[in-house]
Design an enzyme around this catalytic site. Structure first.
Site, PDB file in Angstrom:
ATOM      1  N   ALA A  85       0.851  -1.200   0.000  1.00 41.00           N
ATOM      2  CA  ALA A  85       0.000   0.000   0.000  1.00 41.00           C
ATOM      3  C   ALA A  85       0.878   1.238   0.000  1.00 41.00           C
ATOM      4  O   ALA A  85       2.101   1.142  -0.138  1.00 41.00           O
ATOM      5  CB  ALA A  85      -0.912  -0.019   1.217  1.00 41.00           C
ATOM      6  N   ASN A  86       0.292   2.407   0.142  1.00 45.53           N
ATOM      7  CA  ASN A  86       1.071   3.643   0.273  1.00 45.53           C
ATOM      8  C   ASN A  86       0.362   4.569   1.263  1.00 45.53           C
ATOM      9  O   ASN A  86      -0.688   4.235   1.782  1.00 45.53           O
ATOM     10  CB  ASN A  86       1.274   4.304  -1.099  1.00 45.53           C
ATOM     11  CG  ASN A  86      -0.043   4.670  -1.732  1.00 45.53           C
ATOM     12  OD1 ASN A  86      -0.792   5.490  -1.215  1.00 45.53           O
ATOM     13  ND2 ASN A  86      -0.353   4.035  -2.852  1.00 45.53           N
ATOM     14  N   ARG A  87       0.968   5.733   1.492  1.00 42.43           N
ATOM     15  CA  ARG A  87       0.489   6.590   2.581  1.00 42.43           C
ATOM     16  C   ARG A  87      -0.623   7.556   2.194  1.00 42.43           C
ATOM     17  O   ARG A  87      -0.942   8.459   2.945  1.00 42.43           O
ATOM     18  CB  ARG A  87       1.656   7.412   3.139  1.00 42.43           C
ATOM     19  CG  ARG A  87       2.706   6.585   3.814  1.00 42.43           C
ATOM     20  CD  ARG A  87       3.733   7.472   4.482  1.00 42.43           C
ATOM     21  NE  ARG A  87       4.887   6.713   4.897  1.00 42.43           N
ATOM     22  CZ  ARG A  87       4.904   5.935   5.974  1.00 42.43           C
ATOM     23  NH1 ARG A  87       3.834   5.849   6.742  1.00 42.43           N
ATOM     24  NH2 ARG A  87       5.986   5.253   6.284  1.00 42.43           N
ATOM     25  N   SER A  88      -1.221   7.406   1.029  1.00 39.16           N
ATOM     26  CA  SER A  88      -2.276   8.339   0.630  1.00 39.16           C
ATOM     27  C   SER A  88      -3.456   8.255   1.613  1.00 39.16           C
ATOM     28  O   SER A  88      -3.934   7.168   1.940  1.00 39.16           O
ATOM     29  CB  SER A  88      -2.759   7.998  -0.778  1.00 39.16           C
ATOM     30  OG  SER A  88      -3.949   8.683  -1.049  1.00 39.16           O
ATOM     31  N   ALA A 132      -3.696   7.508  -5.384  1.00 36.79           N
ATOM     32  CA  ALA A 132      -2.288   7.104  -5.431  1.00 36.79           C
ATOM     33  C   ALA A 132      -2.292   5.610  -5.745  1.00 36.79           C
ATOM     34  O   ALA A 132      -2.258   4.767  -4.844  1.00 36.79           O
ATOM     35  CB  ALA A 132      -1.625   7.383  -4.093  1.00 36.79           C
TER      36      ALA A 132
END
Ligand code: C5P
Length: 415
Positions: free
Chosen positions: A218-221, A284
């Site tokens: 995942a990512n931090r969006s 994102a």
């Protein structure tokens, strides 16, 4: 909301029983509630229980001579500060959008010039049906406000999706928000909304790409910017479809929310959401996903570290921006970069075929990821605009006003 008067139009659906609780909670807030029930609503709950809770006469029939003499349909609508339709069935939305007036509930709606809040409830297939989409778009363009529907289990077994009546506290919060603002007559909302009659499709949040059944990339969006754009477009009168990855944010008011996890699901939902006048790609999206996702959890083995092979995800923005009949008139992408923000954004605009790129610095020192502020450089065919540091809500409103202006100018040029 104390002392205010709500006229509740109860539609004929299984969720009608929740209106009993809604009435109780509204009365606890100090609101007086009068109810009008459609004929179908009386099949689900009785006028007797509704009357016991409102402590007022319940109205059901347009052609009741006694009622008309006592308090006619015009007075019913005049003597309300807000009208709530709950549950609004697919059929009732169609009647509202078409301006029918063949029973008391629809006649009252035609006569009202106060704000109207609609809480739909129906089977997900009916909510997603093109006819309902059209009707909702029309009603939003007319200045009608929506709360829900929520996504989840249906009364029918094994059915899930968007179509559950918003929860009572959500309906009350939406009613409060409307009543807190100085009353704008419905008819003036109609003509002024800059995005009225337009469909805006927004992607938001991160994507989750499964490694195995319990792990993911995942990512931090946070989804804050994308959700703010969806909310701003709706506030400016657009019908909005928000396709979002997993986020910890509430659904924006009056927006159709489609929840997805992976990039592939996001692309499918976006494609299904077309046609749209404006596409805003603020998600994102993970660039890669694990090539294989085993059905079982990958076990830890001694002296063995698993390697995760990755494959590229589809580029949703580039796919939708390709020239073609279903390309939105305006395609807006985002470029989150940690350095050389504008230079990369210019390249990205051309490479992906977007009309505009909203570029922003997401280096850790900027505090953009997860934060409430954003400094945007808008890259268009004619150059770069450096916007001041704004809140994400302000960026959203500014961007959607610019989009409305763009559509207006393109329409004028086409004439
Ligand atoms: O990740 P990247 O910097 O390429 O993202 C630029 C724009 O492209 C963003 O608007 C993002 O939402 C979109 N994008 C997309 N699908 C991807 C990757 C990015 O829609 N797979």
């Amino acid at each position: 909301m104390k002392q205010q008067r709500i006229l509740l139009l109860i539609g004929g659906g299984i969720a009608a029983y929740k209106c009993l609780d809604l009435i109780r909670r509204l009365r606890e807030e100090g609101v007086s509630v009068r109810a009008v029930m459609t004929r179908a609503a009386t099949q689900f709950i009785t006028p007797l229980s509704v009357g016991a809770l409102t402590n007022e006469k319940v109205f059901t029939d347009l052609f009741d001579l006694n009622d008309e003499q006592e308090i006619g349909h015009i007075r019913l609508s005049r003597e309300a500060d807000l009208l709530i339709v709950a549950p609004a069935t697919a059929d009732f939305l169609a009647k509202m959008a078409g301006g029918h007036a063949d029973d008391l509930a629809s006649t009252v709606l035609m006569a009202i010039d106060k704000p109207v809040l609609v809480a739909p409830a129906m089977n997900p297939r009916m909510w997603l049906h093109p006819a309902t989409r059209r009707n909702v778009a029309q009603l939003e363009a007319d200045g009608i406000r929506f709360v829900g529907p929520n996504t989840g289990e249906m009364a029918e077994r094994n059915e899930a999706g968007p179509g559950r009546l918003a929860e009572v506290p959500e309906i009350i919060a939406a009613a409060k928000a409307i009543l807190a603002k100085p009353a704008t007559p419905l008819r003036s909302v109609r003509s002024k909304a800059p995005l009225a009659g337009r469909h805006v499709l927004v992607t938001s949040g991160p994507t989750h790409e499964p490694i195995d059944p319990v792990r993911y990339i995942a990512n931090r969006s946070s989804g804050k910017q994308g959700h703010a754009i969806a909310a701003a477009a709706a506030a400016l009168g657009a019908r909005v479809t928000l396709v979002t990855g997993p986020v910890a944010l509430p659904d924006p008011q009056g927006v159709d929310v489609v929840r997805v996890e992976t990039a592939a699901e996001m692309l499918a939902a976006v494609t299904q959401g077309l046609p749209a006048d404006v596409g805003v790609f603020a998600a994102a999206v993970a660039d890669w996903r694990p090539a294989a996702t085993p059905k079982e959890k990958i076990k830890k083995a001694k002296d063995e570290t698993p390697a995760i092979a990755l494959v590229e995800n589809p580029d949703i923005l580039a796919a939708i921006a390709k020239p073609g009949a279903r390309r939105p008139s305006l395609v807006i992408g985002f470029a989150a970069e940690t350095r050389d923000v504008v230079a990369y954004a210019k390249k990205k605009r051309e490479a992906k075929g977007a009309d505009w790129i909203a570029a922003n610095d997401v280096s850790p020192k900027s505090g953009v990821f997860g934060g409430d502020a954003n400094t945007v450089h808008l890259v268009t065919a004619s150059g770069v605009e450096d916007w001041p540091k704004l809140t994400k809500d302000e960026v959203a409103e500014r961007l959607m006003r610019r989009a409305a202006e763009f559509l207006k100018q393109s329409a004028a040029a086409a004439e």
